[in-house]
Design a protein around this motif. Structure first.
Motif, mmCIF file in Angstrom:
data_model
loop_
_atom_site.group_PDB
_atom_site.id
_atom_site.type_symbol
_atom_site.label_atom_id
_atom_site.label_comp_id
_atom_site.label_asym_id
_atom_site.label_seq_id
_atom_site.Cartn_x
_atom_site.Cartn_y
_atom_site.Cartn_z
ATOM 1 N N ASP A 66 -14.285 -3.666 4.119
ATOM 2 C CA ASP A 66 -14.509 -4.742 3.141
ATOM 3 C C ASP A 66 -14.360 -6.129 3.756
ATOM 4 O O ASP A 66 -14.518 -7.141 3.071
ATOM 5 C CB ASP A 66 -13.506 -4.620 1.973
ATOM 6 C CG ASP A 66 -13.900 -3.517 1.014
ATOM 7 O OD1 ASP A 66 -15.038 -3.027 1.133
ATOM 8 O OD2 ASP A 66 -13.075 -3.130 0.165
ATOM 9 N N ASN A 109 -11.496 -7.393 5.208
ATOM 10 C CA ASN A 109 -10.147 -7.969 5.141
ATOM 11 C C ASN A 109 -9.633 -8.277 6.555
ATOM 12 O O ASN A 109 -9.554 -7.391 7.408
ATOM 13 C CB ASN A 109 -9.218 -6.974 4.432
ATOM 14 C CG ASN A 109 -7.782 -7.451 4.394
ATOM 15 O OD1 ASN A 109 -7.083 -7.388 5.398
ATOM 16 N ND2 ASN A 109 -7.353 -7.939 3.252
ATOM 17 N N HIS A 116 0.820 -1.209 0.000
ATOM 18 C CA HIS A 116 0.000 0.000 0.000
ATOM 19 C C HIS A 116 0.853 1.258 0.000
ATOM 20 O O HIS A 116 1.865 1.327 0.677
ATOM 21 C CB HIS A 116 -0.929 -0.005 1.207
ATOM 22 C CG HIS A 116 -1.972 -1.072 1.113
ATOM 23 N ND1 HIS A 116 -3.174 -0.875 0.486
ATOM 24 C CD2 HIS A 116 -1.965 -2.353 1.525
ATOM 25 C CE1 HIS A 116 -3.872 -1.991 0.536
ATOM 26 N NE2 HIS A 116 -3.165 -2.909 1.157
ATOM 27 N N ASP A 156 -10.214 -1.436 3.590
ATOM 28 C CA ASP A 156 -10.089 -2.892 3.669
ATOM 29 C C ASP A 156 -10.792 -3.448 4.902
ATOM 30 O O ASP A 156 -11.343 -4.553 4.871
ATOM 31 C CB ASP A 156 -8.606 -3.297 3.676
ATOM 32 C CG ASP A 156 -7.950 -3.040 2.319
ATOM 33 O OD1 ASP A 156 -8.691 -2.691 1.368
ATOM 34 O OD2 ASP A 156 -6.716 -3.173 2.214
#
Ligand SMILES: [Zn+2]
Length: 304
Positions: A218, A220, A203, A215
């Motif tokens: 999402d 992760n 990143h 993330d």
């Protein structure tokens, strides 16, 4: 325009946000002023003044009811200048006097964490809360405690350096201000970004926090792990803060707070696990509502 507008000035490390704020807490016009690291204090203040002129002209405001400044550091007793900030060129500058002379209105500085908390108390997630603790996780960690909307000042014109409460015994590192094993050294935006960059090398450095938050939302697992770990550290400190202040509500703000429930749940669980039950069992936890606008709105709201 006949309304009594206040200019809110939210000073940050590399840029400052200015906004013309109406008495109901709305930002009707805004501007961002950026400056080079080597810029002088005089130059930065002159840029602020030009931005204020622009905003007033744009909204046809002839006179301001006041200018409220959120300062990222200590506040001197007269609330006219600040010290020990991350904008060294402004430390010790007579900011209020200079802006007062130019705009012929009252000017007052407060600590930026206090400004964010005032905004949330007046217009956001802290409305009606008599004992409000707000944790702002930005580059550093700011703490504010409001009783009936008024910031508590313990030292240096703010709540001291409460974000630097010591939480680490083994393998402690020094923070940029010099303490050993403080909360900022493990859970500030800067510390979280440094850690995220180490374990997630793919990143880009400039977007480490944004990528981490995205993330996390999402689902992760690695990102959730990093955010939860930061939440545990903050919760450990929050348990002590609750023992000191017994807040009715704790709000979490700053860039990392966009991670929402995952961060707050981790903070809440650790606070309730470690704090004295009578100080934490009736305390609610939540996310600040006003996001990046809180600094401008709160700096202005102190003048209403
Ligand atoms: Zn520290």
């Amino acid at each position: 325009m006949s309304e009594k507008f206040v200019m809110g000035v939210d000073i940050g490390g590399g840029s400052t946000k200015l906004g013309l704020v109406s008495p109901d807490g709305k930002i009707v016009a805004r501007q961002r002023v950026t400056y080079a690291k080597a810029a002088s204090g005089e130059r930065i203040l002159s840029n602020y003044a030009n931005a204020i002129d622009d905003l007033m002209r744009g909204q046809k405001v002839e006179r301001l009811a006041g200018i409220g400044v959120g300062y990222p550091g200590h506040i001197l007793p007269d609330h006219a200048s600040g010290d020990d900030s991350n904008v060294l060129a402004l430390d010790g500058m007579p900011i209020a006097d200079i802006l007062k002379r130019r705009f012929q209105c009252p000017v007052r500085l407060i600590n930026d964490a206090d400004a964010g908390a005032i905004a949330e108390h007046r217009f956001g997630a802290g409305r009606g809360i008599d004992r409000l603790l707000m944790i702002t996780v930005g580059t550093g960690i700011g703490l504010a405690f409001l009783v009936d909307g008024v910031p508590t000042s313990t030292a240096n014109g703010c709540l001291g350096d409460a974000g630097h409460v010591i939480v680490v015994r083994d393998n402690a590192v020094r923070c940029r201000k010099g303490c050993l094993g403080c909360l900022e050294s493990v859970a500030s935006g800067e510390a979280i970004e440094a850690y995220a960059r180490r374990v997630r090398p793919g990143h880009k450095a400039t977007s480490a926090t944004a990528a981490l938050v995205r993330d996390t939302l999402d689902g992760n697992a690695q990102a959730i792990g990093i955010i939860s770990e930061a939440g545990l550290w903050i919760g450990m400190a929050a348990a002590s803060w609750c023992n000191i202040f017994a807040p009715r509500k704790v709000l979490v703000g700053g860039g990392i707070s966009a991670a929402g429930g995952i961060l707050v749940d981790a903070i809440l669980a650790e606070t309730k696990r470690r704090g004295m039950p009578s100080n934490v069992e009736n305390t609610s936890f939540g996310i600040a509502e006003l996001g990046n606008d809180a600094g401008i709105i709160g700096a202005a709201a102190q003048m209403f």
